[in-house]
Design a protein around this motif. Structure first.
Motif, PDB file in Angstrom:
ATOM      1  N   GLY A 167       0.778  -1.239   0.036  1.00  0.00           N
ATOM      2  CA  GLY A 167       0.104  -0.162  -0.048  1.00  0.00           C
ATOM      3  C   GLY A 167       0.722   1.285  -0.113  1.00  0.00           C
ATOM      4  N   ASP A 168       2.153   1.174   0.198  1.00  0.00           N
ATOM      5  CA  ASP A 168       3.081   2.223   0.559  1.00  0.00           C
ATOM      6  C   ASP A 168       4.496   1.785   0.296  1.00  0.00           C
ATOM      7  OD1 ASP A 168       4.424   4.538   0.726  1.00  0.00           O
ATOM      8  OD2 ASP A 168       3.579   5.178   2.672  1.00  0.00           O
ATOM      9  N   PRO A 169       4.900   1.777  -1.037  1.00  0.00           N
ATOM     10  CA  PRO A 169       6.430   1.407  -1.159  1.00  0.00           C
ATOM     11  C   PRO A 169       7.512   2.088  -0.895  1.00  0.00           C
ATOM     12  CG  PRO A 169       5.531   2.049  -3.259  1.00  0.00           C
ATOM     13  CD  PRO A 169       4.172   1.854  -2.429  1.00  0.00           C
ATOM     14  N   THR A 170       7.091   3.143  -0.361  1.00  0.00           N
ATOM     15  CA  THR A 170       8.236   4.078   0.196  1.00  0.00           C
ATOM     16  C   THR A 170       8.571   3.733   1.897  1.00  0.00           C
ATOM     17  OG1 THR A 170       6.624   6.046   1.370  1.00  0.00           O
ATOM     18  CG2 THR A 170       7.339   5.998  -1.256  1.00  0.00           C
ATOM     19  N   ARG A 171       7.841   2.857   2.365  1.00  0.00           N
ATOM     20  CA  ARG A 171       8.041   2.461   3.679  1.00  0.00           C
ATOM     21  C   ARG A 171       9.439   2.032   3.928  1.00  0.00           C
ATOM     22  NH1 ARG A 171       2.153   1.097   4.293  1.00  0.00           N
ATOM     23  NH2 ARG A 171       1.101   2.640   5.549  1.00  0.00           N
ATOM     24  N   LEU A 181      17.162  -4.442  -0.402  1.00  0.00           N
ATOM     25  CA  LEU A 181      17.482  -5.161   0.556  1.00  0.00           C
ATOM     26  C   LEU A 181      18.979  -4.407   0.814  1.00  0.00           C
ATOM     27  CD1 LEU A 181      18.027  -6.717   3.411  1.00  0.00           C
ATOM     28  CD2 LEU A 181      18.419  -8.672   1.726  1.00  0.00           C
ATOM     29  N   ASN A 182      19.141  -3.667   1.906  1.00  0.00           N
ATOM     30  CA  ASN A 182      20.474  -3.126   2.328  1.00  0.00           C
ATOM     31  C   ASN A 182      21.305  -3.554   3.450  1.00  0.00           C
ATOM     32  OD1 ASN A 182      19.929  -1.329  -0.246  1.00  0.00           O
ATOM     33  ND2 ASN A 182      18.541  -0.206   1.229  1.00  0.00           N
ATOM     34  N   THR A 204       7.848  -5.115   0.170  1.00  0.00           N
ATOM     35  CA  THR A 204       7.400  -4.054  -0.934  1.00  0.00           C
ATOM     36  C   THR A 204       8.312  -3.151  -0.779  1.00  0.00           C
ATOM     37  OG1 THR A 204       5.095  -5.024  -1.187  1.00  0.00           O
ATOM     38  CG2 THR A 204       5.655  -2.807  -2.368  1.00  0.00           C
ATOM     39  N   GLY A 205       8.715  -2.519   0.064  1.00  0.00           N
ATOM     40  CA  GLY A 205       9.452  -1.216   0.462  1.00  0.00           C
ATOM     41  C   GLY A 205      10.964  -1.584   0.544  1.00  0.00           C
ATOM     42  N   THR A 206      11.479  -1.083   1.558  1.00  0.00           N
ATOM     43  CA  THR A 206      12.944  -1.067   1.746  1.00  0.00           C
ATOM     44  C   THR A 206      13.228  -1.704   3.172  1.00  0.00           C
ATOM     45  OG1 THR A 206      13.522   0.832   0.192  1.00  0.00           O
ATOM     46  CG2 THR A 206      15.241   0.267   1.725  1.00  0.00           C
ATOM     47  N   LEU A 207      14.356  -2.515   3.389  1.00  0.00           N
ATOM     48  CA  LEU A 207      14.832  -3.140   4.492  1.00  0.00           C
ATOM     49  C   LEU A 207      16.165  -3.008   4.396  1.00  0.00           C
ATOM     50  CD1 LEU A 207      14.604  -5.163   6.960  1.00  0.00           C
ATOM     51  CD2 LEU A 207      14.876  -6.987   5.329  1.00  0.00           C
ATOM     52  N   ASN A 208      16.572  -2.145   5.533  1.00  0.00           N
ATOM     53  CA  ASN A 208      17.793  -1.594   5.888  1.00  0.00           C
ATOM     54  C   ASN A 208      18.486  -2.608   7.211  1.00  0.00           C
ATOM     55  OD1 ASN A 208      17.871   0.126   3.820  1.00  0.00           O
ATOM     56  ND2 ASN A 208      16.884   1.561   5.223  1.00  0.00           N
TER      57      ASN A 208
END
Length: 295
Positions: free
Chosen positions: A60-64, A125-126, A91-95
């Motif tokens: 629902g919000d890929p900027t998360r 994935l970072n 869907t977003g970013t995992l740091n």
């Protein structure tokens, strides 16, 4: 807060949660959060969100962005098999950054669990600045599954940078559907998979140690491969040690060791599999293709 579940539930979008001690997380979430401080987060069961049997982060919000930040932060996530297909849909970013550690664990034989992460288009994935990321599978032989799967070919990114460590160990397949992988000043290992360790994608390594070993199928399978001051070890994989469908570019400070592969069927130490691709190896580089059972 007396529990991490309550802190997560009450945290607003974009909040930072500071860990003060070891704790347990048993409820999923879908909002931008950063975890800092000192403590181990144990996740002993399936996390669920958005009406699915697994945690859907960024839906629902890929900027998360979900961030584990600092050497005092350790996360151990174990699948209990209640939704055996998947643990995390990203869907977003995992740091994972600044010395933090994140480990996914599943046992296919005991719980039926098969997959750790499903990366949707645009997911990242970072693993950065001395951090550790691991996917550890056991009992996976004969059970179709993977450490990391993509929903769209080549549409997700994995970055391992700055003295960090990336490990996939013992899953059925390591990663599939061609993620773009960038490794710099770090180590990247896929080993002991009961099928192919990898499946396509752009692979770029700078100043790094790359290892694909003891996998039942292919070792490093990629599209384009770029190596700068890096060592790539492809040891004892059942099919191809290193196979690429695009181009290889290798500078004079890099080494490829492809040793003891192709023991379980047609394969080779190295396969440049496209007649339209090109392979460029600079003077000073070393390529050792030794003791492979077939080609």
């Amino acid at each position: 807060y007396e529990s991490l579940d309550k802190a997560v539930k009450e945290a607003v979008e974009g909040a930072t949660i500071e860990l003060l001690a070891d704790c347990e997380l048993t409820e999923g979430f879908n909002k931008t959060l950063t975890f800092t401080g000192k403590g181990k987060i144990s996740i002993p069961k399936q996390l669920k969100t958005n009406g699915e049997g697994w945690m859907c982060f960024g839906l629902g919000d890929p900027t998360r962005v979900l961030t584990f930040d600092g050497e005092g932060v350790e996360v151990e996530w174990v699948s209990d098999g209640t939704a055996p297909w998947l643990m995390l849909s990203l869907t977003g970013t995992l740091n994972v950054t600044n010395g933090a550690s994140l480990t996914f664990m599943f046992d296919s034989k005991t719980t039926g669990a098969r997959n750790a992460i499903y990366m949707n288009a645009g997911a990242e994935l970072n693993v950065t600045n001395g951090s550790t990321f691991q996917i550890l599978g056991v009992g996976t032989e004969g059970t179709a599954g993977q450490g990391i799967q993509l929903d769209q070919t080549g549409k997700s990114q994995i970055n391992v940078i700055g003295g960090s460590t990336f490990l996939i160990d013992g899953t059925n397949r390591g990663y599939v559907n061609s993620p773009n992988i960038y490794v710099e000043d770090s180590s990247f290992t896929v080993q002991n998979c009961t099928s192919n360790a990898s499946n396509g994608g752009r692979f770029e390594s700078i100043d790094s140690q790359i290892t694909y070993k003891n996998n039942k199928g292919h070792g490093l399978s990629a599209g384009n491969v770029s190596l700068k001051n890096s060592v790539v070890n492809c040891y004892n994989n059942g099919l191809f040690g290193l196979t690429y469908s695009g181009n290889l570019e290798m500078d004079g400070d890099s080494t490829i060791n492809s040793v003891g592969n192709a023991y379980d069927g047609s394969g080779a130490g190295l396969c440049a599999s496209s007649s339209s691709g090109s392979s460029y190896v600079a003077a000073g580089a070393r390529i050792n293709i030794l003791g492979n059972e077939h080609n």
